[in-house]
Design an enzyme around this catalytic site. Structure first.
Site, PDB file in Angstrom:
ATOM      1  N   CYS A  40     -26.755  69.764  70.431  1.00  0.00           N
ATOM      2  CA  CYS A  40     -25.403  69.936  70.957  1.00  0.00           C
ATOM      3  C   CYS A  40     -24.377  70.035  69.834  1.00  0.00           C
ATOM      4  O   CYS A  40     -23.572  70.963  69.793  1.00  0.00           O
ATOM      5  CB  CYS A  40     -25.062  68.774  71.892  1.00  0.00           C
ATOM      6  SG  CYS A  40     -23.381  68.825  72.502  1.00  0.00           S
ATOM      7  N   GLU A 178     -23.916  84.009  76.840  1.00  0.00           N
ATOM      8  CA  GLU A 178     -22.784  83.464  76.069  1.00  0.00           C
ATOM      9  C   GLU A 178     -22.718  84.105  74.685  1.00  0.00           C
ATOM     10  O   GLU A 178     -21.646  84.490  74.215  1.00  0.00           O
ATOM     11  CB  GLU A 178     -22.944  81.941  75.912  1.00  0.00           C
ATOM     12  CG  GLU A 178     -22.700  81.181  77.202  1.00  0.00           C
ATOM     13  CD  GLU A 178     -22.944  79.670  77.080  1.00  0.00           C
ATOM     14  OE1 GLU A 178     -22.466  78.940  77.943  1.00  0.00           O
ATOM     15  OE2 GLU A 178     -23.622  79.233  76.119  1.00  0.00           O
ATOM     16  N   HIS A 432       0.646  75.069  93.161  1.00  0.00           N
ATOM     17  CA  HIS A 432       1.001  76.472  93.031  1.00  0.00           C
ATOM     18  C   HIS A 432       1.930  76.707  91.848  1.00  0.00           C
ATOM     19  O   HIS A 432       2.809  75.880  91.600  1.00  0.00           O
ATOM     20  CB  HIS A 432       1.703  76.907  94.333  1.00  0.00           C
ATOM     21  CG  HIS A 432       2.080  78.345  94.332  1.00  0.00           C
ATOM     22  ND1 HIS A 432       1.167  79.361  94.541  1.00  0.00           N
ATOM     23  CD2 HIS A 432       3.289  78.951  94.145  1.00  0.00           C
ATOM     24  CE1 HIS A 432       1.785  80.524  94.492  1.00  0.00           C
ATOM     25  NE2 HIS A 432       3.074  80.311  94.249  1.00  0.00           N
TER      26      HIS A 432
HETATM   27  P1  FAD Z   1     -31.396  67.262  70.993  1.00  0.00           P
HETATM   28  O1  FAD Z   1     -29.921  67.239  71.060  1.00  0.00           O
HETATM   29  O2  FAD Z   1     -32.071  68.570  70.758  1.00  0.00           O
HETATM   30  O3  FAD Z   1     -31.807  66.231  69.863  1.00  0.00           O
HETATM   31  C1  FAD Z   1     -33.122  66.053  69.464  1.00  0.00           C
HETATM   32  C2  FAD Z   1     -33.138  65.605  68.023  1.00  0.00           C
HETATM   33  O4  FAD Z   1     -34.439  65.134  67.706  1.00  0.00           O
HETATM   34  C3  FAD Z   1     -32.834  66.723  67.040  1.00  0.00           C
HETATM   35  O5  FAD Z   1     -31.804  66.326  66.167  1.00  0.00           O
HETATM   36  C4  FAD Z   1     -34.153  66.933  66.290  1.00  0.00           C
HETATM   37  O6  FAD Z   1     -33.979  67.316  64.943  1.00  0.00           O
HETATM   38  C5  FAD Z   1     -34.773  65.554  66.388  1.00  0.00           C
HETATM   39  N1  FAD Z   1     -36.236  65.542  66.300  1.00  0.00           N
HETATM   40  C6  FAD Z   1     -37.115  66.352  66.931  1.00  0.00           C
HETATM   41  N2  FAD Z   1     -38.384  65.981  66.668  1.00  0.00           N
HETATM   42  C7  FAD Z   1     -38.293  64.910  65.828  1.00  0.00           C
HETATM   43  C8  FAD Z   1     -39.249  64.094  65.190  1.00  0.00           C
HETATM   44  N3  FAD Z   1     -40.561  64.268  65.405  1.00  0.00           N
HETATM   45  N4  FAD Z   1     -38.802  63.118  64.370  1.00  0.00           N
HETATM   46  C9  FAD Z   1     -37.485  62.930  64.154  1.00  0.00           C
HETATM   47  N5  FAD Z   1     -36.522  63.671  64.741  1.00  0.00           N
HETATM   48  C10 FAD Z   1     -36.930  64.654  65.582  1.00  0.00           C
HETATM   49  N6  FAD Z   1     -25.559  71.674  76.973  1.00  0.00           N
HETATM   50  C11 FAD Z   1     -24.401  71.438  77.638  1.00  0.00           C
HETATM   51  O7  FAD Z   1     -24.306  70.438  78.356  1.00  0.00           O
HETATM   52  N7  FAD Z   1     -23.334  72.299  77.530  1.00  0.00           N
HETATM   53  C12 FAD Z   1     -23.383  73.398  76.741  1.00  0.00           C
HETATM   54  O8  FAD Z   1     -22.414  74.155  76.668  1.00  0.00           O
HETATM   55  C13 FAD Z   1     -24.580  73.655  76.022  1.00  0.00           C
HETATM   56  N8  FAD Z   1     -24.664  74.718  75.196  1.00  0.00           N
HETATM   57  C14 FAD Z   1     -25.789  74.920  74.470  1.00  0.00           C
HETATM   58  C15 FAD Z   1     -25.848  76.021  73.606  1.00  0.00           C
HETATM   59  C16 FAD Z   1     -26.968  76.260  72.866  1.00  0.00           C
HETATM   60  C17 FAD Z   1     -27.006  77.442  71.941  1.00  0.00           C
HETATM   61  C18 FAD Z   1     -28.087  75.400  72.974  1.00  0.00           C
HETATM   62  C19 FAD Z   1     -29.319  75.653  72.171  1.00  0.00           C
HETATM   63  C20 FAD Z   1     -28.057  74.302  73.817  1.00  0.00           C
HETATM   64  C21 FAD Z   1     -26.910  74.060  74.577  1.00  0.00           C
HETATM   65  N9  FAD Z   1     -26.810  72.984  75.454  1.00  0.00           N
HETATM   66  C22 FAD Z   1     -25.671  72.764  76.168  1.00  0.00           C
HETATM   67  C23 FAD Z   1     -27.973  72.085  75.677  1.00  0.00           C
HETATM   68  C24 FAD Z   1     -27.800  70.782  74.898  1.00  0.00           C
HETATM   69  O9  FAD Z   1     -27.564  71.046  73.556  1.00  0.00           O
HETATM   70  C25 FAD Z   1     -29.072  69.953  75.080  1.00  0.00           C
HETATM   71  O10 FAD Z   1     -29.336  69.785  76.460  1.00  0.00           O
HETATM   72  C26 FAD Z   1     -28.938  68.570  74.438  1.00  0.00           C
HETATM   73  O11 FAD Z   1     -28.623  68.665  73.084  1.00  0.00           O
HETATM   74  C27 FAD Z   1     -30.244  67.789  74.629  1.00  0.00           C
HETATM   75  O12 FAD Z   1     -30.171  66.569  73.978  1.00  0.00           O
HETATM   76  P2  FAD Z   1     -31.510  65.828  73.512  1.00  0.00           P
HETATM   77  O13 FAD Z   1     -31.087  64.481  73.037  1.00  0.00           O
HETATM   78  O14 FAD Z   1     -32.528  65.928  74.572  1.00  0.00           O
HETATM   79  O15 FAD Z   1     -32.074  66.696  72.310  1.00  0.00           O
END
Ligand code: FAD
Length: 443
Positions: A40, A178, A432
Site C-alpha cells: 500500500c 487505473e 444542494h
Molecule cells: P502487503 O502490504 O503486501 O505487505 C506484505 C509485506 O510482507 C511486504 O512489505 C513484503 O515485502 C513482506 N514480505 C513478504 N514475504 C516476506 C517474508 N518471507 N519475510 C519478510 N517479509 C516478507 N488497496 C486499497 O485498499 N486501496 C487502493 O487504492 C489500493 N490500490 C492498490 C494499487 C496497487 C498498484 C496495488 C498493487 C495494490 C493496491 N491495493 C489497494 C491493495 C493493497 O495494497 C493491499 O491489499 C494491502 O497492501 C495488503 O496488505 P498486506 O499486509 O496483506 O500485504
C-alpha cells in the site's frame, strides 16, 4: 520464547497487528524483507493515488479556460512528479519505522522462513514465538508466455525516472484500468489489451461500461478479445503478440493478476496448509496450525488495505486483550481510481438479481452531467445507482461513477451497514448543489 507475537511482513496487516499487540503489552517482533510499509505505502494505494492526482491536472487545465483562466501552454514533467512521489513514499516509510520503535515493536530486517511451527529464520538468525502471524501480502504475476519476463509489472512504474511515449497495458482489473488512466493523463499513448469483452469484471456492469466510456473519452484505446501469446523486444519497441495480432509500444505493462507471496516461507516446515495461491483461515484468521494466523492479501479474500488492517487488529485484540470481534467481510466499500472514478458498496444489479431473482429487485438510477462540467461542456457523465430489494425496501447496493465517488460511497457504506431502506434515503434532505444529492432525490 523470544516473542509473544512474531509477525512476518510489515505491510498494512502486519504493521497494524504488531502495533496493536504491543499496545496491549505483548512482546512483538516484525520481520520485513523489503521496505516497511508494504504494498500500500511503497508500491500500491499511496503512490498510485498521488499519480492519479498528478494525471488529473490534464483535465483540470483543459477546462480552466471555460472558467476564465488563462493558463498558457501546459505539459507535465513526469520526472518531477515521479521523484516527488518517491520522496513522499520515503517520508511515509520513515514514519512507519518510527511508529514501530515508538510502539516497542522490534523490527527484524530480512526475509523470514519457517524452521518449525514456533521458529522463523532470518538470514543466519532464528527467532521463536508463542504466536506467529503471516502477513506477507502478494506480488504481481507475470504471464507464462514466451517473453513473459519482459516489460513492467505495476511495481516498476514507481521506480521510473521518466515515462515512455507509448504503452500497452495487459489486463482488465482495477490496477490495469487505473494505470491506463494515470499514464494517458500524463501524456503516454495507452492501449489496454483485454482478453474478454469488458473491463472491471465483478463490478456492476453498467458502472464498468460507464468507466469504459470515460476512459475512451480520455483517449485510452481499449482492445477487447485479445489473448496475449508472446512478448518480444525489438531494437525500437516492444511487441505484444496476441495470436495473429501484433501490437507495438515503447513498453508493455503486465497487470493481469497478483498472487500471494508464499514461496520463500517454507510453510510446509510449520505444517501450514495452502493451495499454492493462498493460505486458508477461519473467522478468527487462524490457519490449520492453531497458533499461526494469516491476514491480508496472503489469504486472498478481499485484497484491500483497510481489510488487512482490520484483520490484523482483530487478531491482536483477540490474543492480547480478550477481544472476540471477527472481521465483517460483508459490505466492504471499494473504489477504482480511474478517470472517471468508480466506487461501490453492496451488491451489483447482476448479483442482486441472481441472488434474489430479477422480479425481487428494483433499480433506481440517475445519469447526468456534473455541474462542474457545465461550462467546459465536456467530460464523462455521472452515474448513480441504488439496488433495492423490492419487498423490504432495503438498499442492497449503492454505486457511483463520477467525481469524488470514493468519498461519497464511504458515507453510503455507513447507511447500508445500518440496513438503510430506500425510504431512509428519500427521507434525507438533499444537500444542494451536489452530485450526491441525486442519491436522495432519485425516484
Ligand atoms: P502487503 O502490504 O503486501 O505487505 C506484505 C509485506 O510482507 C511486504 O512489505 C513484503 O515485502 C513482506 N514480505 C513478504 N514475504 C516476506 C517474508 N518471507 N519475510 C519478510 N517479509 C516478507 N488497496 C486499497 O485498499 N486501496 C487502493 O487504492 C489500493 N490500490 C492498490 C494499487 C496497487 C498498484 C496495488 C498493487 C495494490 C493496491 N491495493 C489497494 C491493495 C493493497 O495494497 C493491499 O491489499 C494491502 O497492501 C495488503 O496488505 P498486506 O499486509 O496483506 O500485504
Amino acid at each position: 520464547m523470544d516473542f509473544d507475537l512474531l509477525v512476518i511482513g510489515a505491510g498494512s496487516g502486519g504493521l497494524a497487528s504488531a502495533k496493536r499487540a504491543a499496545r496491549h503489552g505483548a512482546k512483538v517482533g516484525i520481520i520485513e524483507g523489503d521496505r516497511v510499509g508494504g504494498t500500500c505505502v511503497i508500491r500500491g494505494c499511496v503512490p498510485k493515488k498521488l499519480l492519479v492526482y498528478g494525471s488529473e491536472y490534464r483535465e483540470i487545465l483543459a477546462n480552466a479556460a471555460s472558467y476564465g483562466w488563462a493558463v498558457g501552454s501546459t505539459g507535465c514533467n513526469s520526472s518531477v512528479l515521479l521523484e516527488n512521489v518517491r520522496q513522499e513514499v520515503d517520508r511515509l516509510n520513515g514514519i512507519h519505522i518510527k511508529a514501530l520503535a515508538n510502539a516497542g515493536v522490534e523490527l527484524i530486517t530480512g526475509w523470514g522462513q519457517f524452521v518449525d511451527a514456533h521458529t522463523v529464520q532470518v538470514g543466519d538468525q532464528q527467532f521463536t514465538a508463542r504466536q506467529i502471524m503471516v502477513a506477507v501480502g502478494g506480488r504481481p504475476q507475470r504471464l507464462t508466455i514466451p517473453g513473459g519476463e519482459l516489460g513492467w509489472v505495476s511495481d516498476d512504474l514507481f521506480l521510473q525516472q521518466h515515462l515512455p511515449s507509448s504503452m500497452l497495458i495487459i489486463g482488465a482489473g482495477y490496477i490495469a484500468c487505473e494505470f491506463a488512466c494515470i499514464l494517458q493523463g500524463l501524456g503516454v499513448a495507452v492501449t489496454q489489451v483485454i482478453r474478454g469483452d469488458r473491463i472491471l469484471k465483478g463490478f456492476d456492469q453498467e458502472l464498468s461500461d460507464s468507466v469504459r466510456e470515460g476512459m475512451e473519452e480520455l483517449g485510452v484505446t481499449l482492445r477487447f478479445g485479445l489473448q496475449p501469446t508472446a512478448i518480444e523486444q525489438t531494437q525500437s519497441a516492444m511487441v505484444l503478440r496476441c495470436g495473429e495480432t501484433a501490437l507495438e509500444a515503447d513498453v508493455v505493462l503486465q497487470a493481469a493478476g497478483r498472487k500471494a507471496f508464499l514461496e520463500p516461507l517454507a510453510l510446509e516446515k510449520a505444517g501450514i496448509a495452502h493451495d499454492g495461491h493462498r493460505i486458508s483461515v477461519d473467522a478468527q484468521q487462524r490457519t490449520n496450525v492453531p497458533h499461526i494466523y494469516a491476514v491480508g492479501d496472503v489469504t486472498d479474500r478481499i485484497n484491500l488495505t483497510p481489510v488487512a488492517i482490520d484483520e490484523g487488529r482483530a487478531v491482536a485484540d483477540a490474543l492480547f486483550a480478550s477481544g472476540t470481534r471477527t472481521v465483517n467481510h460483508d459490505l466492504v466499500a471499494t473504489a477504482v481510481f480511474t478517470q472517471p472514478e468508480l466506487a461501490s458498496v453492496g451488491l451489483s444489479e447482476e448479483d442482486a438479481k441472481e441472488r434474489f431473482g430479477t422480479d425481487a429487485i428494483t433499480i433506481h438510477k440517475a445519469r447526468f452531467r456534473d455541474m462542474h462540467q457545465a461550462l467546459p461542456k465536456r467530460g464523462p457523465r455521472c452515474l448513480l445507482k441504488l439496488v433495492v430489494e423490492t419487498s423490504s425496501d432495503r438498499v442492497l447496493g449503492c454505486h457511483m461513477v463520477g467525481s469524488h465517488a470514493a468519498e461519497i460511497i464511504q458515507m453510503g457504506a455507513i447507511a447500508l451497514g445500518m440496513g438503510a431502506t430506500k425510504a431512509d434515503f428519500d427521507r434525507t434532505m438533499a444537500l444542494h448543489p451536489s452530485i450526491s444529492e441525486e442519491f436522495v432525490t432519485m425516484g
